[in-house]
Design a protein around this motif. Structure first.
Motif, short mmCIF file in Angstrom:
data_model
loop_
_atom_site.label_atom_id
_atom_site.label_comp_id
_atom_site.label_asym_id
_atom_site.label_seq_id
_atom_site.Cartn_x
_atom_site.Cartn_y
_atom_site.Cartn_z
N UNK A 115 0.83 -1.19 0.09
CA UNK A 115 -0.03 -0.02 0.01
C UNK A 115 0.78 1.16 -0.01
N UNK A 116 2.10 1.00 0.73
CA UNK A 116 2.88 2.39 0.83
C UNK A 116 3.40 2.86 -0.32
N UNK A 117 3.91 1.81 -1.36
CA UNK A 117 4.44 2.17 -2.63
C UNK A 117 3.48 2.42 -3.82
N UNK A 118 2.28 2.14 -3.43
CA UNK A 118 1.34 2.03 -4.53
C UNK A 118 1.10 3.29 -5.32
N UNK A 119 1.49 4.51 -4.78
CA UNK A 119 1.28 5.70 -5.41
C UNK A 119 2.44 5.73 -6.62
N UNK A 120 3.69 5.34 -6.01
CA UNK A 120 4.76 5.21 -7.09
C UNK A 120 4.58 4.53 -8.31
N UNK A 121 4.13 3.21 -7.73
CA UNK A 121 3.75 2.26 -8.94
C UNK A 121 2.75 2.98 -10.03
N UNK A 122 1.75 3.17 -9.48
CA UNK A 122 0.88 3.84 -10.10
C UNK A 122 1.13 5.12 -11.17
N UNK A 123 1.88 5.92 -10.67
CA UNK A 123 2.16 7.20 -11.19
C UNK A 123 3.11 6.75 -12.37
#
Ligand code: MN
Length: 655
Positions: A115-123
């Protein structure tokens, strides 16, 4: 809706039914490659994994795309989910298909997503996707078909995943489909996302639609026939079809325009498809004469296409039974573009032969790609601008930028603020905080000093300038767009007016009390007078005095004081003739109000009279047969303000 169900042995035949001109050698190769690659893999539903790429391919075939895109659709998950690599696809299928497949494949930088690095992956994934789309827009079509099939089979996911995927669909994929005009897919994506995100409202709507479906359908049938006959009489060969609205748009309309579901459903939608642009306008003329068009409802998107190249004529008419019908008129080609947007580009071979003579006013399908140039340009610009931004701000601004009615500006601290199009500095100030709004004196927009009414645009960096002495101006109401801020400004002025009235009332009360040597000192004493007028707090009592809803005379009368000599120069209303002896008039249930006689008809005791309750100035007495047009108008418009009055006894009136 019944979806295509995949069956291994007849899949290619199904495709042949849709488009027999496809390169079936290539399709076959793609199909067997995907079958081999995904062998043994299962979907969450328990079906063979192959069903998924096959259904994606089928959706693309329905958009009438060519074999390369369809094959890439069959192979779209090979890189992500199987042991095969890009070089294998390139070797087997060549550069073009390999690029398409690579374009829809996610980055694999973070194999262990949390969940923590989800924004990075998504971006990173969106960034890569947008780059691929900007190079070849077919990547978007494959991605949308992929998403659509995943949405159709979302039931097999966990609740948490369902909500997340539905949200992403509504935030990113549906708006992307909209930008490129692929309405067919956009609507289905929205309806499916709506179903999972707002299940209650969705099922309520489904139920409502089913309740009166038969009645609606038979009405649509009737009006279709009627229109068709009328057009045929004028030698226009039209296809007339009823148009069902999709659920999410009904829901959105009901929330933004505050209309009940039923009302939206009652509006019947009809679409008229004719061969040429000329026929569009001819049909419009016929509809306008045969039905009653609603004022201001005509919109000509043929002359002025929407930004996603949508073209049609829109009109709302009412029939003999006063039922409202929304009508759209368009050519077949416009229809394809309206439903499929940029995907219609690949239909061009079919359309090209249709009627080249009647292209006047139409967006040329062959040039569709360049017609969407602006959208591609937008993607390229966006990517360039967001080159160095971190994952969260990239995601936020992507979502916001995808909605055309919204602008996104930034604070100097790099916070993104979302505003409606046409918003001004002042809207921005109120969005930050009401107090910032109240004390706003202007702004620095991209470092340049600008006045409060300046309209903002996406990308502006806005720093609001305030001054503790600054106060709202009534002028603001003319240009501010946010209704919330408008409300706040209005209540600010109401409060000020109330304050003024209270102060005036207090002053008047104190002055007059001294003059008449009233010994009213304590708050309790004042309150006890107020209560006699059914007012329960002192401020309201003062405000009533200040607003002249209450006269000092009436206070004196209540205190049994002699009131002689009150309507002298001390009286605060020069045009008002106060009755020295109120009992000569009985006013329904209201005692102690300010009364004056109308100058227009100058009622005399004995005349038949009526009272008109004015705003804040008591009651005006007119003759019952007063013919002053102003009064007649008021009487007609606001009958509830007319009250019955009668002379109580024969007393002479002073005026
Ligand atoms: Mn997929």
């Amino acid at each position: 809706m019944k979806y295509f169900s995949f069956e291994q042995n007849c899949f290619l035949d199904e495709l042949r039914k849709i488009n027999s001109n496809l390169d079936f050698e290539l399709m076959k190769k793609g199909y067997y490659f995907a079958q081999k690659a995904h062998l043994g893999q299962k979907r969450n539903s328990g079906e063979d994994y192959l069903t998924h790429p096959a259904c994606v391919c089928h959706i693309l075939a329905k958009l009438n795309l060519e074999a390369e895109t369809l094959t890439a659709g069959l192979l779209h998950d090979v890189l992500e989910d199987t042991a095969y690599e890009l070089k294998d696809i390139r070797k087997e299928f060549g550069e073009e298909i390999a690029d398409l497949v690579n374009g829809v494949t996610k980055f694999n930088y973070y194999p262990y997503a949390s969940k923590k690095n989800r924004p990075q992956i998504q971006a990173e994934n969106y960034r890569k996707l947008l780059i691929s789309i900007s190079k070849d827009v077919r990547v978007l079509l494959i991605k949308l078909a992929d998403r659509l099939h995943n949405m159709r089979t979302l039931d097999y996911m966990s609740e948490e995943k369902r909500k997340r995927i539905a949200r992403e669909t509504l935030d990113i994929y549906a708006p992307l489909a909209n930008r490129f005009g692929i309405a067919k897919i956009q609507w289905e994506l929205e309806d499916l996302a709506f179903k999972y995100l707002y299940p209650q409202q969705y099922h309520q709507l489904v139920k409502l639609v089913s309740i009166r479906r038969e009645e609606r359908e038979s009405y649509i049938n009737d009006i279709n026939k009627e229109i068709k006959i009328k057009l045929k009489k004028n030698r226009i060969e039209a296809q007339v079809i009823g148009r069902s609205k999709h659920f999410y748009s009904i829901y959105k309309k009901s929330t933004t325009k505050k209309i009940r579901f039923e009302e939206i459903l009652d509006l019947i939608g009809i679409r008229i498809i004719v061969p040429t642009v000329e026929d569009c306008y001819k049909s419009l003329g016929i509809i306008q004469t045969e039905f009653t068009p609603l004022k201001n409802s005509l919109k000509d998107y043929i002359l002025q296409p929407k930004s996603n190249n949508y073209q049609s004529i829109h009109l709302v008419v009412s029939d003999i039974q006063n039922r409202k019908v929304e009508i759209q008129i368009r050519t077949k080609q416009m229809h394809y573009i309206a439903e499929e947007g940029i995907a219609a580009h690949w239909r061009y071979k079919e359309l090209y032969h249709q009627d080249q003579m009647n292209r006047k006013g139409e967006i040329i399908v062959e040039n569709l790609q360049s017609a969407y140039h602006e959208q591609l340009q937008w993607i390229r610009k966006f990517l360039k601008k967001q080159q160095d931004s971190d994952a969260n701000s990239f995601l936020d601004s992507l979502k916001l930028n995808l909605f055309p009615d919204i602008i996104v500006v930034r604070t100097p601290q790099n916070d993104y603020i979302e505003l409606r199009k046409e918003s001004t500095c002042l809207d921005f100030a109120f969005k930050i905080h009401t107090e910032v709004g109240f004390h706003c004196i202007g702004a620095l927009i991209n470092g340049v000093h600008k006045p409060v009414r300046t309209k903002l645009k996406t990308g502006d960096i806005v720093q609001i300038l305030t001054s503790p002495q600054a106060k709202p101006s009534k002028d603001w109401l003319k240009f501010i767009t946010s209704s919330k801020a408008k409300q706040k400004i209005r209540s600010y002025f109401r409060e000020i007016e109330w304050q003024d009235a209270t102060n005036m009332g207090k002053e008047l009360f104190q002055k007059r009390s001294r003059k008449y040597h009233l010994r009213i000192k304590t708050e309790d004493e004042i309150l006890s007078i107020a209560r006699k007028f059914k007012i329960n707090d002192i401020r309201t009592f003062y405000a009533a005095l200040g607003n002249k809803d209450l006269t000092f005379d009436s206070i004196l009368r209540i205190l049994n004081k002699d009131t002689v000599g009150l309507s002298d120069q001390e009286s605060d209303a020069e045009t008002i003739v106060e009755l020295k002896d109120l009992p000569q008039i009985t006013i329904e249930d209201i005692d102690q109000v300010l009364v004056r006689f109308a100058k227009c008809c100058n009622p005399k005791p004995g005349d038949e009279i009526v009272g008109y309750t004015t705003r804040g100035r008591g009651v005006t007495i007119h003759r019952k047969n007063c013919s002053n047009p102003g009064f007649l108008h008021l009487r007609q418009c606001e009958p509830e303000r007319i009250i019955r009055v009668a002379w109580k006894k024969e007393v002479k009136k002073d005026d």
